[in-house]
Design a protein around this motif. Structure first.
Motif, mmCIF file in Angstrom:
data_model
loop_
_atom_site.group_PDB
_atom_site.id
_atom_site.type_symbol
_atom_site.label_atom_id
_atom_site.label_comp_id
_atom_site.label_asym_id
_atom_site.label_seq_id
_atom_site.Cartn_x
_atom_site.Cartn_y
_atom_site.Cartn_z
ATOM 1 N N MET A 60 0.797 -1.237 0.219
ATOM 2 C CA MET A 60 0.042 0.046 0.132
ATOM 3 C C MET A 60 0.742 1.289 -0.028
ATOM 4 S SD MET A 60 -3.240 0.309 -0.316
ATOM 5 C CE MET A 60 -3.995 1.656 0.543
ATOM 6 N N ASP A 61 1.940 1.294 0.598
ATOM 7 C CA ASP A 61 2.734 2.265 0.746
ATOM 8 C C ASP A 61 3.296 2.628 -0.799
ATOM 9 O OD1 ASP A 61 4.480 -0.078 0.664
ATOM 10 O OD2 ASP A 61 6.027 0.796 2.019
ATOM 11 N N ILE A 62 3.896 1.681 -1.536
ATOM 12 C CA ILE A 62 4.204 1.943 -3.054
ATOM 13 C C ILE A 62 3.069 2.487 -3.830
ATOM 14 C CG2 ILE A 62 5.302 0.921 -4.895
ATOM 15 C CD1 ILE A 62 6.643 -1.178 -3.103
ATOM 16 N N LEU A 63 2.003 2.075 -3.677
ATOM 17 C CA LEU A 63 0.534 2.212 -4.452
ATOM 18 C C LEU A 63 0.409 3.697 -4.180
ATOM 19 C CD1 LEU A 63 -1.341 -0.989 -4.217
ATOM 20 C CD2 LEU A 63 -0.254 -0.117 -6.240
ATOM 21 N N ARG A 64 0.268 4.108 -2.967
ATOM 22 C CA ARG A 64 -0.025 5.410 -2.523
ATOM 23 C C ARG A 64 1.024 6.485 -2.843
ATOM 24 N NH1 ARG A 64 -2.740 3.707 3.147
ATOM 25 N NH2 ARG A 64 -4.952 3.904 2.527
ATOM 26 N N ASN A 65 2.177 6.091 -2.760
ATOM 27 C CA ASN A 65 3.344 6.802 -3.275
ATOM 28 C C ASN A 65 3.201 7.412 -4.765
ATOM 29 O OD1 ASN A 65 6.231 6.967 -4.667
ATOM 30 N ND2 ASN A 65 6.530 7.663 -2.776
ATOM 31 N N ILE A 66 2.927 6.257 -5.533
ATOM 32 C CA ILE A 66 2.494 6.452 -6.952
ATOM 33 C C ILE A 66 1.540 7.308 -7.215
ATOM 34 C CG2 ILE A 66 1.913 5.309 -9.116
ATOM 35 C CD1 ILE A 66 3.800 2.886 -8.210
ATOM 36 N N LEU A 67 0.178 7.080 -6.657
ATOM 37 C CA LEU A 67 -0.915 8.087 -6.825
ATOM 38 C C LEU A 67 -1.038 9.209 -6.459
ATOM 39 C CD1 LEU A 67 -3.721 5.084 -6.378
ATOM 40 C CD2 LEU A 67 -2.901 6.166 -8.618
ATOM 41 N N TYR A 68 -0.345 9.397 -4.920
ATOM 42 C CA TYR A 68 -0.344 10.910 -4.453
ATOM 43 C C TYR A 68 0.747 11.568 -4.683
ATOM 44 C CZ TYR A 68 -4.385 9.057 -2.018
ATOM 45 O OH TYR A 68 -5.874 8.577 -1.550
ATOM 46 N N ALA A 69 1.867 11.075 -5.267
ATOM 47 C CA ALA A 69 3.112 11.833 -5.356
ATOM 48 C C ALA A 69 3.856 11.371 -6.915
ATOM 49 C CB ALA A 69 4.190 11.435 -4.166
ATOM 50 N N GLY A 70 3.954 10.120 -6.983
ATOM 51 C CA GLY A 70 4.856 9.998 -8.349
ATOM 52 C C GLY A 70 3.956 10.226 -9.428
ATOM 53 N N CYS A 71 2.920 10.278 -9.710
ATOM 54 C CA CYS A 71 2.036 10.517 -10.906
ATOM 55 C C CYS A 71 2.515 12.011 -11.169
ATOM 56 C CB CYS A 71 0.751 10.084 -10.658
ATOM 57 S SG CYS A 71 -0.160 11.296 -9.634
ATOM 58 N N TRP A 72 2.718 12.904 -10.214
ATOM 59 C CA TRP A 72 2.899 14.408 -10.418
ATOM 60 C C TRP A 72 4.464 14.692 -10.843
ATOM 61 C CZ3 TRP A 72 -1.002 17.698 -10.799
ATOM 62 C CH2 TRP A 72 -2.163 17.534 -10.291
ATOM 63 N N THR A 73 5.200 13.731 -11.000
ATOM 64 C CA THR A 73 6.767 14.012 -11.094
ATOM 65 C C THR A 73 6.946 14.775 -12.539
ATOM 66 O OG1 THR A 73 7.275 11.946 -9.947
ATOM 67 C CG2 THR A 73 8.945 12.907 -11.398
ATOM 68 N N ARG A 74 6.198 14.330 -13.769
ATOM 69 C CA ARG A 74 6.487 14.892 -15.064
ATOM 70 C C ARG A 74 5.803 16.368 -14.801
ATOM 71 N NH1 ARG A 74 7.129 10.615 -18.814
ATOM 72 N NH2 ARG A 74 6.587 12.087 -20.760
ATOM 73 N N TYR A 75 4.820 16.529 -14.324
ATOM 74 C CA TYR A 75 4.109 17.710 -14.188
ATOM 75 C C TYR A 75 5.092 18.779 -13.427
ATOM 76 C CZ TYR A 75 0.936 21.602 -12.823
ATOM 77 O OH TYR A 75 0.293 22.862 -12.581
ATOM 78 N N GLN A 76 5.832 18.294 -12.223
ATOM 79 C CA GLN A 76 6.741 19.087 -11.511
ATOM 80 C C GLN A 76 7.797 19.389 -12.359
ATOM 81 O OE1 GLN A 76 6.892 16.488 -8.101
ATOM 82 N NE2 GLN A 76 4.955 17.361 -7.275
ATOM 83 N N GLN A 77 8.559 18.449 -13.253
ATOM 84 C CA GLN A 77 9.518 18.702 -13.787
ATOM 85 C C GLN A 77 9.189 19.821 -15.077
ATOM 86 O OE1 GLN A 77 10.380 14.718 -15.382
ATOM 87 N NE2 GLN A 77 11.554 14.106 -13.520
ATOM 88 N N LYS A 78 8.173 19.835 -15.670
ATOM 89 C CA LYS A 78 7.905 20.605 -16.589
ATOM 90 C C LYS A 78 7.735 22.043 -15.772
ATOM 91 C CE LYS A 78 4.516 21.568 -20.289
ATOM 92 N NZ LYS A 78 5.509 21.393 -21.350
ATOM 93 N N GLN A 79 7.215 22.456 -14.671
ATOM 94 C CA GLN A 79 6.956 23.439 -13.972
ATOM 95 C C GLN A 79 8.406 24.125 -13.587
ATOM 96 O OE1 GLN A 79 3.819 25.134 -13.592
ATOM 97 N NE2 GLN A 79 3.464 23.570 -14.893
ATOM 98 N N LEU A 80 9.219 23.182 -13.375
ATOM 99 C CA LEU A 80 10.571 23.757 -12.929
ATOM 100 C C LEU A 80 11.189 24.308 -14.268
ATOM 101 C CD1 LEU A 80 12.617 24.042 -10.808
ATOM 102 C CD2 LEU A 80 13.353 21.723 -11.193
ATOM 103 N N LYS A 81 11.039 23.613 -15.241
ATOM 104 C CA LYS A 81 11.744 23.906 -16.535
ATOM 105 C C LYS A 81 11.248 25.174 -16.809
ATOM 106 C CE LYS A 81 12.724 22.137 -21.309
ATOM 107 N NZ LYS A 81 12.209 21.178 -22.224
#
Length: 287
Positions: free
Chosen positions: A250-271
């Motif tokens: 559950m910790d891995i699944l929640r990490n993906i859904l609540y944080a990991g899926c935003w990784t590319r969005y955050q990278q684009k914002q930083l760029k």
């Protein structure tokens, strides 16, 4: 494949990252066994999430081990296998094949056409095992292509077709959890479609390709609109997710859904901030 549904490594303990990688490597191993090296090249993080999710829900017996492989010849790495790996790999091949065909159809990509040709034999095997799922996937992609050719599709029209397609994959079998899994897949399908459109908008506009966000970009609240829409879609997914009786990983699944899926969005914002000369807030905060 898109690869948006992945972990946020910085917020997950190293041993749990290894557990995630073991599932990824298990799928890679299965793809190699079933479809050869060309199949292994198609593996996506999005399907790794599905493997983790279904494994947590149905809890099949696991086979774990370590091995060396061509990409990692010197250091042994762990893998996790169970009966769900076959299904997830078949769905991975179906998505990869149609993604290559879509690239060929949209951009006359010779690379896409060549990769599709290499994957065709494997896809035909998957089609025999899951004829209805493949039929529905093909139907969704044909309808999406027709919308894109007309160039008058709304964002909802296009995202809903992506939702239908991923919902089909998440509906693993007809049981008590089928509807909930399908709702999760549909919400993730819309999220992935919007994230991909947001990620590719500049490139699509340069190449005069269809992008459902093209007419939104000129609006003053464009960035807020995209973020709010993505937030609502992933919330729809997590609402369904939290009703499932999950314990394992559950910790891995929640990490993906609540944080990991935003990784590319955050990278684009930083760029974008760096391009516009916006100060890096992390440095200002002493990070």
């Amino acid at each position: 494949m898109f690869g948006y549904i992945t972990i946020a490594p910085g917020t997950l303990a190293p041993e749990r990252q290894e557990r995630y990688r073991a599932h990824y490597c298990g799928l890679c191993r299965t793809l190699g066994t079933r479809f050869g090296a060309v199949g292994q090249m198609t593996l996506s993080y999005d399907v790794t999430f599905l493997y983790l999710l279904l494994s947590s829900l149905y809890e099949p017996e696991e086979q774990a081990g370590t091995e060396r492989c061509v990409p990692h010849p010197f250091k042994p790495h762990g893998y996790v296998l169970n009966e769900l790996a076959d299904y997830c790999c078949d769905m991975n091949i179906a998505l990869a094949y149609h993604k290559c065909m879509d690239d060929w159809q949209d951009d006359s990509s010779l690379i896409g056409r060549g990769e599709a040709a290499l994957l065709r034999k494997g896809y035909l095997e998957v089609q025999k095992r899951y004829p209805e799922k493949c039929r529905q996937i093909e139907k969704c992609l044909q309808e999406l292509h027709q919308l894109e050719v007309r160039k008058d599709a709304t964002l909802d029209d296009a995202a809903n077709l992506s939702a239908r397609m991923l919902g089909i994959l998440y509906r693993y079998q007809e049981d008590l959890w089928a509807d909930t899994l399908e709702r999760m897949g549909q919400a993730l399908g819309r999220f992935i479609y919007l994230m991909d459109a947001y990620d590719d908008l500049d490139k699509d506009m340069r190449k005069n390709r269809f992008n459902a966000l093209r007419h939104y970009r000129s609006q003053p609240d464009y960035e807020a609109f995209v973020k709010e829409s993505l937030t609502l879609l992933i919330a729809e997914c997590t609402d369904a997710f939290e009703t499932l009786p999950l314990v394992q990983d559950m910790d891995i699944l929640r990490n993906i859904l609540y944080a990991g899926c935003w990784t590319r969005y955050q990278q684009k914002q930083l760029k974008r901030e760096r391009k516009n000369g916006t100060p890096d807030r992390r440095k200002e905060d002493g990070a």
